[in-house]
Scaffold this active site. Structure first.
Site, PDB file in Angstrom:
ATOM      1  N   HIS A 186      -1.396   4.709  10.074  1.00  0.00           N
ATOM      2  CA  HIS A 186      -0.110   5.420   9.963  1.00  0.00           C
ATOM      3  C   HIS A 186      -0.146   6.760  10.693  1.00  0.00           C
ATOM      4  O   HIS A 186       0.444   7.733  10.238  1.00  0.00           O
ATOM      5  CB  HIS A 186       0.262   5.631   8.500  1.00  0.00           C
ATOM      6  N   HIS A 221      10.247  -3.513   3.611  1.00  0.00           N
ATOM      7  CA  HIS A 221      10.683  -2.122   3.447  1.00  0.00           C
ATOM      8  C   HIS A 221      11.068  -1.519   4.785  1.00  0.00           C
ATOM      9  O   HIS A 221      10.554  -1.910   5.830  1.00  0.00           O
ATOM     10  CB  HIS A 221       9.660  -1.247   2.717  1.00  0.00           C
ATOM     11  N   HIS A 246       0.817  -1.231   0.000  1.00  0.00           N
ATOM     12  CA  HIS A 246       0.000   0.000   0.000  1.00  0.00           C
ATOM     13  C   HIS A 246       0.850   1.282   0.000  1.00  0.00           C
ATOM     14  O   HIS A 246       0.591   2.189   0.790  1.00  0.00           O
ATOM     15  CB  HIS A 246      -0.956  -0.014   1.200  1.00  0.00           C
ATOM     16  N   GLU A 265       4.669  -4.818   8.527  1.00  0.00           N
ATOM     17  CA  GLU A 265       3.268  -4.703   8.066  1.00  0.00           C
ATOM     18  C   GLU A 265       2.749  -6.008   7.475  1.00  0.00           C
ATOM     19  O   GLU A 265       1.533  -6.171   7.325  1.00  0.00           O
ATOM     20  CB  GLU A 265       3.151  -3.606   6.991  1.00  0.00           C
TER      21      GLU A 265
HETATM   22  C1  DHB Z   1       6.103   3.699   1.934  1.00  0.00           C
HETATM   23  C2  DHB Z   1       5.548   2.459   2.233  1.00  0.00           C
HETATM   24  C3  DHB Z   1       4.557   2.325   3.209  1.00  0.00           C
HETATM   25  O1  DHB Z   1       4.003   1.149   3.595  1.00  0.00           O
HETATM   26  C4  DHB Z   1       4.086   3.425   3.865  1.00  0.00           C
HETATM   27  O2  DHB Z   1       3.075   3.266   4.738  1.00  0.00           O
HETATM   28  C5  DHB Z   1       4.666   4.662   3.591  1.00  0.00           C
HETATM   29  C6  DHB Z   1       5.661   4.797   2.632  1.00  0.00           C
HETATM   30  C7  DHB Z   1       7.140   3.874   0.877  1.00  0.00           C
HETATM   31  O3  DHB Z   1       7.646   2.897   0.364  1.00  0.00           O
HETATM   32  O4  DHB Z   1       7.460   5.009   0.511  1.00  0.00           O
HETATM   33 FE    FE Z   2       2.584   1.366   5.351  1.00  0.00          FE
END
Ligand code: DHB
Ligand code: FE
Length: 283
Positions: free
Chosen positions: A59, A196, A12, A243
């Site tokens: 978030h 990530h 997302h 996540e």
């Molecule tokens: C990014 C990924 C995320 O899951 C998020 O909540 C905010 C930013 C990103 O990769 O930039």
């Molecule tokens: Fe996220």
């Protein structure tokens, strides 16, 4: 009795909202990501769901570091989208399926999950972007064709619920949906991940090998993830990669019947994130 048509798990990343607003789906950067959703929309069109139970993480719109429920269940009539600081356009509000929300709340408490019930809640990109990817016409019309029950998992402030706990929570959600005295068709969405890390020394960390092993495990060995503690998972997939717990909850929902993978896609990177997509349906 309500019917579960399957699960869609998806990443997302906020930048997806910017790409949609600029109509960049077919540019070289975005095409391998957006093309993954074509088959999902075909699958949905064959037998459209009425209600979506969407497992996600907040978030900072609803909960900040001062108050952080482990599991929160939305029970609102309507969920509005609000700016969370990424500069992406605000999308349409989603109508809540209040009846199913309370069904889930009652069952979760009966099953000894100490949830937080939210009769008011905002939704951020973790809810809106999956809806926009699955129902682009809904995004354009400003009206989603489904009602939702948003369910929030804490993946933001440690300690997080273990993979085992998340899976068991998903099984409880399933018992609630199965016991819902209603004919409506329910889709489960897991929103978040995959690997990530947005901050700190390892910013930019991704782990394709682990992500793909995880996706494979969800098809035929969903308890594989339970061998990992959350500290070990964060090492593997990064501080925000955790996540993926939303995918584990969604898989717990599907546990009651055998599943097959209808479709999957994996593309690295979008923004800072390794993006995954997986559709499971009853076998
Ligand atoms: C990014 C990924 C995320 O899951 C998020 O909540 C905010 C930013 C990103 O990769 O930039
Ligand atoms: Fe996220």
């Amino acid at each position: 009795m309500a019917e579960i048509i399957g699960s869609v798990c998806t990443s997302h990343v906020p930048a997806i909202g910017g790409a949609l607003a600029r109509n960049q789906q077919q540019t070289p950067y975005w095409k391998p990501f957006f093309d993954g959703y074509v088959k999902v929309r075909e699958w949905l069109a064959k037998d459209p769901p009425d209600v979506v139970v969407i497992i996600h993480n907040d978030h900072g719109l609803n909960f900040f570091l001062d108050k952080m429920p482990t599991f929160a269940v939305g029970a609102a009539e309507v969920y509005h989208n609000a700016d969370e600081g990424w500069g992406i356009p605000t999308l349409a509000p989603a109508r809540g399926c209040v009846d199913l929300s309370w069904q889930i709340v009652e069952k979760a408490v009966e099953d000894e999950f100490d949830i937080t019930t939210c009769q008011e809640a905002l939704i951020d990109h973790a809810v809106e972007l999956p809806l926009a990817l699955l129902w682009p016409e809904g995004r354009r019309a400003g009206k989603w064709p489904v009602e939702i029950v948003p369910i929030c998992v804490n993946t933001v402030l440690a300690p997080y619920p273990s993979p085992r706990r998340c899976y068991h929570f998903g099984q409880s959600l399933r018992r609630a949906i199965d016991a819902w005295d209603d004919e409506r068709r329910v889709l489960v969405i897991g929103s978040g991940g995959l690997s990530h890390q947005l901050d700190g020394e390892r910013a930019g960390h991704m782990n394709k090998g682990f992500d793909q092993r995880f996706m494979k495990s969800l098809v035929d060995d969903p308890k594989w993830i339970m061998q990992y503690s959350n500290d070990e998972l964060v090492k593997q997939v990064g501080t925000q990669g955790i996540e993926l717990l939303s995918w584990v909850v969604a898989r717990g929902v599907m546990d009651a019947t055998p599943v097959r993978e209808y479709h999957s896609n994996y593309h690295v990177p979008i923004s800072n994130t390794a993006t995954g997509l997986q559709v499971l349906e009853p076998a």
